[in-house]
Structures are given as structure tokens and as C-alpha cells.
Design an enzyme around this catalytic site. Structure first.
Site, PDB file in Angstrom:
ATOM      1  N   THR A   1       0.824  -1.211   0.000  1.00  0.00           N
ATOM      2  CA  THR A   1       0.000   0.000   0.000  1.00  0.00           C
ATOM      3  C   THR A   1       0.854   1.255   0.000  1.00  0.00           C
ATOM      4  OG1 THR A   1      -1.715  -1.173   1.217  1.00  0.00           O
ATOM      5  CG2 THR A   1      -1.803   1.225   1.292  1.00  0.00           C
ATOM      6  N   CYS A   2       1.827   1.314   0.902  1.00  0.00           N
ATOM      7  CA  CYS A   2       2.592   2.557   1.099  1.00  0.00           C
ATOM      8  C   CYS A   2       3.220   3.035  -0.202  1.00  0.00           C
ATOM      9  CB  CYS A   2       3.653   2.330   2.182  1.00  0.00           C
ATOM     10  SG  CYS A   2       4.674   3.766   2.443  1.00  0.00           S
TER      11      CYS A   2
ATOM     12  N   CYS B   1       1.333   6.169   1.203  1.00  0.00           N
ATOM     13  CA  CYS B   1       2.225   7.264   1.610  1.00  0.00           C
ATOM     14  C   CYS B   1       2.963   7.935   0.451  1.00  0.00           C
ATOM     15  CB  CYS B   1       3.301   6.783   2.577  1.00  0.00           C
ATOM     16  SG  CYS B   1       2.984   5.254   3.437  1.00  0.00           S
TER      17      CYS B   1
ATOM     18  N   LYS C   1       0.760   9.582  -2.428  1.00  0.00           N
ATOM     19  CA  LYS C   1       0.025  10.649  -1.731  1.00  0.00           C
ATOM     20  C   LYS C   1       0.920  11.858  -1.513  1.00  0.00           C
ATOM     21  CE  LYS C   1       0.431  10.856   2.463  1.00  0.00           C
ATOM     22  NZ  LYS C   1      -0.079  10.304   3.691  1.00  0.00           N
TER      23      LYS C   1
ATOM     24  N   TYR D   1      -7.120  11.182   8.600  1.00  0.00           N
ATOM     25  CA  TYR D   1      -5.964  11.808   7.962  1.00  0.00           C
ATOM     26  C   TYR D   1      -5.988  11.689   6.446  1.00  0.00           C
ATOM     27  CZ  TYR D   1      -3.134   7.528   7.217  1.00  0.00           C
ATOM     28  OH  TYR D   1      -2.653   6.325   6.778  1.00  0.00           O
ATOM     29  N   ILE D   2      -6.505  10.576   5.935  1.00  0.00           N
ATOM     30  CA  ILE D   2      -6.537  10.426   4.472  1.00  0.00           C
ATOM     31  C   ILE D   2      -7.517  11.435   3.868  1.00  0.00           C
ATOM     32  CG2 ILE D   2      -7.143   8.827   2.586  1.00  0.00           C
ATOM     33  CD1 ILE D   2      -5.934   6.572   4.330  1.00  0.00           C
TER      34      ILE D   2
ATOM     35  N   GLU E   1      -5.915  14.930   3.955  1.00  0.00           N
ATOM     36  CA  GLU E   1      -4.799  15.016   3.003  1.00  0.00           C
ATOM     37  C   GLU E   1      -5.323  15.187   1.576  1.00  0.00           C
ATOM     38  OE1 GLU E   1      -1.422  12.472   5.465  1.00  0.00           O
ATOM     39  OE2 GLU E   1      -2.595  11.429   3.965  1.00  0.00           O
TER      40      GLU E   1
ATOM     41  N   ARG F   1     -18.584  13.640  10.428  1.00  0.00           N
ATOM     42  CA  ARG F   1     -19.672  13.664  11.419  1.00  0.00           C
ATOM     43  C   ARG F   1     -19.269  14.281  12.748  1.00  0.00           C
ATOM     44  NH1 ARG F   1     -19.742   7.113  12.076  1.00  0.00           N
ATOM     45  NH2 ARG F   1     -17.574   7.070  12.639  1.00  0.00           N
TER      46      ARG F   1
ATOM     47  N   ASP G   1      -0.647  -3.743   9.116  1.00  0.00           N
ATOM     48  CA  ASP G   1      -2.049  -3.297   9.142  1.00  0.00           C
ATOM     49  C   ASP G   1      -3.063  -4.418   9.363  1.00  0.00           C
ATOM     50  OD1 ASP G   1      -1.028  -0.828   8.589  1.00  0.00           O
ATOM     51  OD2 ASP G   1      -2.281  -0.451   6.821  1.00  0.00           O
TER      52      ASP G   1
ATOM     53  N   HIS H   1      18.445  29.733  14.403  1.00  0.00           N
ATOM     54  CA  HIS H   1      17.733  30.940  14.019  1.00  0.00           C
ATOM     55  C   HIS H   1      18.081  31.327  12.583  1.00  0.00           C
ATOM     56  CE1 HIS H   1      15.642  34.664  14.787  1.00  0.00           C
ATOM     57  NE2 HIS H   1      16.638  35.318  14.225  1.00  0.00           N
TER      58      HIS H   1
ATOM     59  N   GLU I   1      12.792  26.685  16.286  1.00  0.00           N
ATOM     60  CA  GLU I   1      13.380  27.259  17.501  1.00  0.00           C
ATOM     61  C   GLU I   1      12.313  27.632  18.532  1.00  0.00           C
ATOM     62  OE1 GLU I   1      15.400  31.131  17.094  1.00  0.00           O
ATOM     63  OE2 GLU I   1      14.298  31.439  15.232  1.00  0.00           O
TER      64      GLU I   1
END
Ligand SMILES: Cc1cc2nc3c(=O)[nH]c(=O)nc-3n(C[C@H](O)[C@H](O)[C@H](O)COP(=O)(O)OP(=O)(O)OC[C@H]3O[C@@H](n4cnc5c(N)ncnc54)[C@H](O)[C@@H]3O)c2cc1C
Length: 453
Positions: free
Chosen positions: A39-40, A45, A48, A174-175, A178, A195, A299, A429, A434
Site C-alpha cells: 500500500t505505502c 504514503c 500521496k 488523515y486520508i 490530506e 460527522r 495493518d 535561528h 526554535e
């Protein structure tokens, strides 16, 4: 027995397990029915993130004008993006296969199925193995509503012939967020239907709130507290009827409504392997199933469905069985990112799960770049600090580069760093990062704000 170890599934978990076990000298076989890397690499991932990058280039092209570039932004070529993505994925598929070959694993490009607890059928061929690892991953699911078949799932989104002009994404995970960023960034009118009052249930509340604001700013139309009731098609237009009685007319409906483990047709009953909720294979701390020589990783166990967790589990099983290094994988403090626009990254406890007395530090500011672009983007950074021990329990960020920044800070959280350790670290910086080591003003204390209300 033909093999010391047979791995079913050539995704993140399975490939790592087979490769490491073969490297330890075990006789290893691995079966993959569809695509190496799983899948990834193929429909998760990797593609995507290429699509998120494509969407970000659109924003960047506009922003660059404020930095003096003379750029006339033309249209986006969806076909070109897909071709570039496919080329890179083909390269990655080759790498996965080469790694397995080099390690000496025997490769089967076919579907595997249990005949009994030590025997598998692999595309018609019978093989036996001392130990078997189930690494078959998961698949996206749709809601059970009339017309659901008119919608697509994430697997399909990577092969769309053309970019839709109007999209309704169903789901708040998250999907979903995204792809909302991707489609909106590439110019589609994008609706997000979920919902809950806010997207990303389970994430820190401040992040959820800030993300909702930022998505609105990017033009995504949010539909909180709403569920879809049906989908119908009229003259090529998909009509999504919502529980608030409105109807959306779109070209594409996208279900991002969860995933389920791949166990169908695997013959688990023939091997006596037990499954739990929604078909997830039940494992113990050592990733063993109820049948002691059969393991499950990634998974298909439906615990923390992330690639680095899947690979860590595959590696641990191989080391434990064949490397003389028995070990477990801890699922505590696993850092994770959401590649929304802007992205989110997080490690450790959200404020909502922190014990009373935890000290909260939050800062929200306009990133340096956007002082010039004028774009309404924010960065939000947050530390959750244990009251008594001063240990940093959670690090949360929404903003550009959040995943890159939080990966580093996850080491500090795993190592048990205190707020005082953060405070004595000198910043780099000028960066956004930071801010994490210069957060001095406490925003609130968990429990106290509630008591005051
Ligand atoms: C859209 C999307 C975006 C994602 N983004 C991220 C991200 O940004 N970061 C992250 O960490 N995770 C992400 N994930 C999750 C990540 O992809 C998974 O956690 C990871 O792929 C799990 O690896 P796995 O090896 O367990 O399963 P999979 O990668 O799904 O591999 C399982 C393999 O087994 C094969 N298989 C199944 N049954 C059989 C059988 N009977 N015989 C032979 N082969 C079989 C399948 O074809 C598949 O290739 C994303 C997932 C999706 C869907």
C-alpha cells in the site's frame, strides 16, 4: 518443510520481515499477489506525498510573485503528475524486489492461502513452512449508503483519468484531510463531509481547530456534524444528499471512511488463526497469533496502521526468530504526521489525554515566509508537560515542515526529556523549530481551566 519462514504479503511489513530473516540465514519464501512494496509505495504514503507536493507547488508559484519572481501560473497537467509518480513507483517496486532477491528470499508473485497451519497454496503450488507470517495489510471501506458504488476510495484516487472539478470527500481522518488539501490545491472545488465537529478525531484539539481554519483558508468547504445519506447520479453529476438536508452536486465522491484488514480468502480458519474486531488478526506482545508458529504484522493487526510501525514489526519478528535478538516493538510515543496543507505532526499525549496538573505551552504565529506573501497561514506549536516530573509528554505542531521538525523532537520525548532540557537547548535561528525551545509562557494547566469555568 520447504521453508523456515513464509511471509504472506510483500508490503512494508512483509518485505522487511522476509529480507531480514533471509539475511539471518533463514530459508525464506514470500508471496505478493499485486505489487511489491504494498500500500505505502503504490497506493499510500508515497504517491500521496507526491500529490501533496504537486498541490503545494501551486501555492508556491503564486507566493513566489511576492518575492519578486515573474511567474505566470498556467494550468495543472494531472496526466503529467500521474506519469511522473508512476515512473518513480516503478523504480521503487524494482528496489523492493531486488532487495528480496539479494537477501536470498524465494519470490512468489501469486496469492497465498492457508491449507493448514503449516501448508500454503500459492497460486496452485503447495509449500510448507516451519513458521508463517501474515502481512496482508488492509483495504479501504465505504459507508453502507444507497449509491455508495458511485464513489471511489483512496486506491482509485491514484489512477483517476482526469482531475475532477468538484469533489466531495467523506470522512474526517488523515486520508480525508490530506486529499482535501490535494484536490483543493490542484484547483477543484472541494467539500469535506465529516460527522464530528472537527476533523482528525484523536489528535490534539488545538491542532484540529487550527487545521479546520487553515483548510477553510485554502478554499475547502467544511461540512462538520454531517453524514451523507445517499448518492445518486443524474446526467453525469453525482448528487450527495447530506443529513442537514442539503444536496451537493459534484463530479467525484471519495470515501475516506476507514480501512479493514485483508483476511478474506486467506483460509485463516484452516490454520485455526483467531481474528477480532472487523477481522483484525489478534496478536500478543511478540506479534504471535493464537497459533504459536504463526505471526501477524502490520495493518492486518489493525493497531497502529503506519508504515514505520509495520516495518519495525517485520524487523522485530525476523530478529527475534532468526537473529538471536528477541525483542518487542513499543507502540508508545510513535510519532505521526498528517500531510495536510499545512501539515501536522505529533508525538506523545494530546492535551485531552494528559493527566490533571500537566502544563500546556502553546504558540501560534504567522510563519516568516507569509509575512511577505500575506497568505493567511499559521503555525501552531504546543508542548504538553507533566506537572510533577517536568517530562515532555507531548509535542504537537501544525505548520510548514512540521513532520521534519517533530521527527527529531520524538527522540527527545522517547528519551524522557524534560521541559528544562528543552529550555537549555539553544535554538537555530531563524527557524520555526526554535520556538519549541523558546516557549517560556505557560498557556494553562490541565484541569485548572475547567475548574475555573
Ligand atoms: C492513502 C494512504 C496514505 C497513507 N499514508 C501514510 C503515511 O503518510 N505514513 C504512514 O506511515 N503510513 C501511511 N499509510 C499507511 C501505510 O500505507 C500502511 O500502514 C502500510 O502500508 C502497512 O503495511 P503492511 O505491510 O502491513 O500492508 P500493505 O502495505 O497493505 O501490504 C500488504 C500486501 O499484501 C498483499 N496481499 C494481501 N493478501 C495477500 C495474499 N493472500 N497473498 C499474497 N499477497 C497478499 C497485498 O497485495 C499488499 O501488497 C497510508 C495508507 C493509505 C491507504
Amino acid at each position: 518443510m520447504d521453508f523456515d519462514l513464509f511471509v504472506i504479503g510483500g508490503g512494508s511489513a512483509g518485505v522487511r520481515c522476509a529480507r531480514i530473516a533471509a539475511g539471518h540465514g533463514a530459508r525464506v519464501g514470500i508471496a505478493e499477489e499485486r505489487f511489491w512494496g504494498g500500500t505505502c509505495v503504490n497506493i499510500g504514503c508515497v504517491p500521496k506525498k507526491f500529490m501533496v507536493m504537486a498541490a503545494e507547488y501551486g501555492w508556491n508559484a503564486d507566493d513566489s510573485v511576492t518575492f519578486g519572481w515573474e511567474i505566470a501560473k498556467g494550468g495543472h497537467h494531472w496526466g503529467k503528475l500521474l506519469a511522473a509518480k508512476d515512473k518513480e513507483i516503478e523504480r521503487l517496486n524494482g528496489i523492493y524486489l531486488r532487495l528480496l532477491n539479494q537477501a536470498g528470499a524465494k519470490i512468489f508473485e501469486a496469492r497465498a492461502k492457508f491449507i493448514d497451519a503449516h501448508t500454503l497454496d500459492i497460486g496452485g503450488e503447495r509449500v510448507t513452512a516451519e513458521r508463517i507470517v501474515i502481512a496482508t495489510g488492509g483495504h479501504p471501506t465505504r459507508l453502507d449508503i444507497p449509491g455508495a458504488e458511485l464513489g471511489i476510495v483512496s486506491d482509485d484516487a491514484f489512477y483517476l483519468k482526469e482531475m475532477p472539478k468538484r469533489v466531495a470527500i467523506i470522512g474526517g481522518g488523515y486520508i480525508a484531510v490530506e486529499f482535501a488539501g490535494i484536490f483543493a490545491g490542484l484547483g477543484a472545488q472541494t467539500h469535506l463531509i465529516y460527522r464530528q465537529p472537527l476533523p482528525l478525531r484523536g489528535f490534539d484539539e488545538d491542532l484540529r481547530l487550527a487545521l479546520a481554519e487553515q483548510m477553510k483558508g485554502n478554499g475547502v468547504v467544511l461540512h462538520p456534524d454531517v453524514t451523507p445519506e445517499s448518492i445518486a447520479e443524474e446526467d453525469g453529476v453525482k448528487k450527495v444528499a447530506l443529513s442537514d438536508l442539503s444536496v451537493l452536486d459534484v463530479d467525484l465522491v471519495f470515501f475516506a471512511t476507514g480501512r479493514a484488514p485483508n483476511i478474506s480468502g486467506l483460509g485463516l480458519e484452516a490454520a485455526g488463526v483467531k481474528t477480532g474486531k472487523a477481522g483484525a488478526v489478534i496478536v500478543d506482545d511478540n506479534l504471535a497469533t493464537n497459533v504459536p508458529h504463526i505471526y501477524a504484522i502490520g495493518d492486518v493487526t489493525d493497531r497502529l496502521n503506519l508504515t514505520p510501525v509495520a516495518t519495525a514489526e517485520g524487523h522485530a519478528v525476523a530478529d527475534s526468530l532468526f537473529g538471536g535478538n528477541p525483542r518487542k516493538v513499543s507502540l508508545a510515543n510513535v510519532p505521526t504526521a498528517v500531510f495536510s496543507i499545512p501539515p501536522i505532526a505529533t508525538v506523545g499525549l494530546p492535551e485531552g489525554e494528559a493527566p490533571d496538573g500537566s502544563r500546556i505551552f502553546v504558540t501560534k504565529f504567522k510563519p516568516m515566509r507569509h509575512q511577505i506573501t500575506g497568505r493567511n497561514r499559521v503555525s501552531l506549536m504546543k508542548l504538553v508537560v507533566d506537572g510533577p516530573s517536568d517530562k515532555v509528554l507531548g509535542v504537537h505542531m501544525l505548520g510548514e515542515d512540521a513532520p521534519e521538525i517533530v521527527q527529531g523532537l520524538a527522540v527527545a520525548v522517547i528519551a524522557g526529556a524534560t521541559k528544562a532540557d528543552f529550555d537549555r537547548t539553544i535554538g537555530i535561528h531563524p527557524t520555526a523549530a526554535e520556538e519549541f525551545v523558546t516557549l517560556r509562557t505557560q498557556t494553562r494547566v490541565v484541569g485548572e481551566a475547567l475548574a475555573a469555568e
